[in-house]
Structures are given as structure tokens and as C-alpha cells.
Scaffold this motif. Structure first.
Motif, mmCIF file in Angstrom:
data_model
loop_
_atom_site.group_PDB
_atom_site.id
_atom_site.type_symbol
_atom_site.label_atom_id
_atom_site.label_comp_id
_atom_site.label_asym_id
_atom_site.label_seq_id
_atom_site.Cartn_x
_atom_site.Cartn_y
_atom_site.Cartn_z
ATOM 1 N N MET A 108 41.089 24.205 41.952
ATOM 2 C CA MET A 108 40.879 25.593 41.577
ATOM 3 C C MET A 108 40.250 25.696 40.343
ATOM 4 S SD MET A 108 43.500 27.914 43.600
ATOM 5 C CE MET A 108 42.734 29.396 43.080
ATOM 6 N N ARG A 109 41.035 25.262 39.273
ATOM 7 C CA ARG A 109 40.644 25.712 37.630
ATOM 8 C C ARG A 109 39.328 25.136 37.506
ATOM 9 N NH1 ARG A 109 44.571 23.585 33.502
ATOM 10 N NH2 ARG A 109 43.101 21.493 33.464
ATOM 11 N N LEU A 112 36.211 27.372 38.676
ATOM 12 C CA LEU A 112 35.965 28.491 38.172
ATOM 13 C C LEU A 112 35.303 28.247 36.866
ATOM 14 C CD1 LEU A 112 36.492 31.560 38.040
ATOM 15 C CD2 LEU A 112 38.786 30.901 36.760
ATOM 16 N N ASN A 132 31.096 26.642 46.839
ATOM 17 C CA ASN A 132 32.285 26.269 46.705
ATOM 18 C C ASN A 132 32.609 25.434 48.080
ATOM 19 O OD1 ASN A 132 32.698 27.488 44.309
ATOM 20 N ND2 ASN A 132 33.569 29.153 44.988
ATOM 21 N N GLY A 154 42.926 29.513 48.050
ATOM 22 C CA GLY A 154 42.445 30.247 46.761
ATOM 23 C C GLY A 154 41.068 30.055 46.483
ATOM 24 N N MET A 158 38.621 33.103 45.731
ATOM 25 C CA MET A 158 37.869 33.129 44.228
ATOM 26 C C MET A 158 36.338 33.064 44.819
ATOM 27 S SD MET A 158 37.242 30.065 41.863
ATOM 28 C CE MET A 158 39.110 29.754 41.670
ATOM 29 N N THR A 159 36.012 32.787 45.879
ATOM 30 C CA THR A 159 34.499 32.988 46.376
ATOM 31 C C THR A 159 34.088 34.331 46.288
ATOM 32 O OG1 THR A 159 34.416 30.623 47.467
ATOM 33 C CG2 THR A 159 32.849 32.274 48.169
ATOM 34 N N LEU A 162 33.985 35.861 42.897
ATOM 35 C CA LEU A 162 32.898 35.451 42.297
ATOM 36 C C LEU A 162 31.443 36.219 42.676
ATOM 37 C CD1 LEU A 162 33.458 31.631 41.851
ATOM 38 C CD2 LEU A 162 33.636 33.343 39.841
#
Length: 252
Positions: A108-109, A112, A132, A154, A158-159, A162
Motif C-alpha cells: 500500500m505505501r 502511493l 494499480n 486498500g 486508494m485508486t 487518486l
């Protein structure tokens, strides 16, 4: 060719799904940097338009350097594919905090902050596409996969975030959620079963299309998402599982 003149940065492109994406991108005319912890195999390293970068994706400080190296070599960045990830099985009663932290750092990190690192380069090119690699385990679960499922769910969330934040820069972000994709690891798993033929038949039977996925299947979808043909698509997670999650199990 769909990606002629495009420059991609792909994490974990040396094997499995990543290799399928790399091969299809090359066939469609892209140039690319492949970042991963291990060096690329000799055959891939020698391919025209391929740059191998060794880096620890768990180190946030390394990620801007990866983006700079890619842009310096090829003149910019148009596409980011966040493919690299790890998976291990731990029950909720067994998982340790450091294992959870490692899963989140890589799965995850890193995606990003790789996205953050490529932003200046995509802005200079007038936009871009971020892809992703999630998983159907971000939508459903297998036993012992609490950390992995959390990381992939996650990625799907996050997608969407973003896509919203980067839309004004003409940067799209979508995710692919693959199901069972053939790999050395999955082949070894099947070979370890007592009745290998029956195991393979049962696995294929889970899929309405009658087979498991191939890395090239993911590569084909990634080409579409990276290309201008998907210019009106952003914030989506596309399930690519041969219909497996569409099929309700029967009791007999």
C-alpha cells in the motif's frame, strides 16, 4: 501500436503478472523502467527500451530517485504500474505487528509514494495513467489472508481517491483485480497435490471460462488502461477473474 511513444515505470515486472504486463507493453511500443529488489533476468535486461532499477520499495526515500532515474533515461513518465506486492498466510491469532507493517509498506505505501514521485513527470507530459494491481481478495477472502486482503481492499479505495485528486492534472487512475493467474508458484501448488489432474480440473471448474488466467490476460487489460482508448475511464477497479466471483457456489 497502442503505446507507441509512451514511457512506463513498472514495479515488480520481472516475473508473473508483472512480466505479462511488460511483454504486452513492449509489443505495443512502450519504453519502460522496471523497478524491483532483484536484478532483472539477462533476457529482459537486454531488451531494447528496458531499464532495470534495483531498489527497496519498502524505503520511501528510494522512490523519488526511481522516478528521476526513469525520467532522465527516457525523457519523462506517462504510465505507472504498481504491480509489486507480497503475500503470506497468517491467521489473525498468529500475525505479528512487524509482519502487518511489512505487508502495508510494500502493498500500500509503495504504490502511493511511487504515484507521488511520478506526478511532476506526468504533469510535464500533460497527464498520464496510473494502474494499480489489486486482487479479488480485496473483494472476498481466503483463510489466513487478513493482512493481504486488507492491503488489496486498500488499493481499491486508494485508486478511487487518486482518481479524484489527480483528475485536474489529466492523470487517470484505475485498478485491476486479478483472480487466479497461472505462475510458477501456482503451478508448484498444483503439482504438490495428491491427484494433480483432479486438482487442476477442479480449479478450472471454478471459472465459467473454463481456465485460469494468464499473465498476458492482465497485460492486455493493462495496455487498454494505459492507452488513450480508456481516456474516459478513471477511478475503476476492474475484476479480471474469468467469472470466478460471479459464480455462486452450490451445496452439491
Amino acid at each position: 501500436m497502442e503505446l507507441d511513444g509512451k514511457i512506463a515505470l513498472i514495479s515488480g515486472g520481472g516475473q508473473g503478472i508483472g512480466a505479462g504486463i511488460v511483454e504486452r507493453f513492449l509489443e505495443e511500443g512502450a519504453q519502460m523502467a522496471i523497478v524491483q529488489r532483484r536484478p532483472l533476468g539477462p533476457a529482459l535486461e537486454k531488451r531494447h527500451g528496458v531499464l532495470g532499477i534495483q531498489a527497496d520499495l519498502g524505503d520511501p526515500a528510494a522512490l523519488p530517485r526511481v522516478a528521476e532515474h526513469t525520467a532522465e533515461r527516457f525523457g519523462g513518465i506517462d504510465i505507472l504500474v504498481n504491480n509489486a506486492g507480497i503475500m503470506f498466510e497468517r491467521s489473525v491469532s498468529e500475525i505479528r505487528p512487524e509482519e502487518w507493517d511489512l505487508m502495508m509498506a510494500i502493498n500500500m505505501r509503495a504504490p502511493l509514494f511511487l504515484a507521488q514521485a511520478v506526478l511532476p513527470h506526468m504533469r510535464r507530459r500533460g497527464g498520464g495513467s496510473i494502474i494499480n494491481i489489486g486482487s479479488i481478495e480485496g473483494l472476498a477472502a481466503n483463510p489466513g489472508h487478513a493482512a493481504y486482503c486488507a492491503s488489496k481492499a486498500g488499493i481499491h479505495g486508494m485508486t478511487r481517491a487518486l482518481a479524484l485528486d489527480l483528475g485536474p492534472d489529466n492523470i487517470r487512475c484505475n485498478a485491476i483485480a486479478p483472480g487466479w493467474i497461472a505462475s510458477d508458484l501456482s503451478d508448484n501448488y498444483l503439482e504438490a497435490q495428491a491427484d494433480r489432474a483432479a486438482a487442476r480440473e477442479a480449479l478450472n471448474g471454478l471459472h465459467p471460462v473454463g481456465r485460469v488466467g494468464r499473465p498476458s490476460d492482465v497485460g492486455n487489460l493493462a495496455v487498454y488502461l494505459a492507452s488513450d482508448r480508456s481516456s474516459f475511464m478513471t477511478g475503476e477497479t476492474l475484476v479480471l477473474d474469468g467469472g470466478r466471483t460471479a459464480k455462486l457456489p452450490l451445496p452439491f
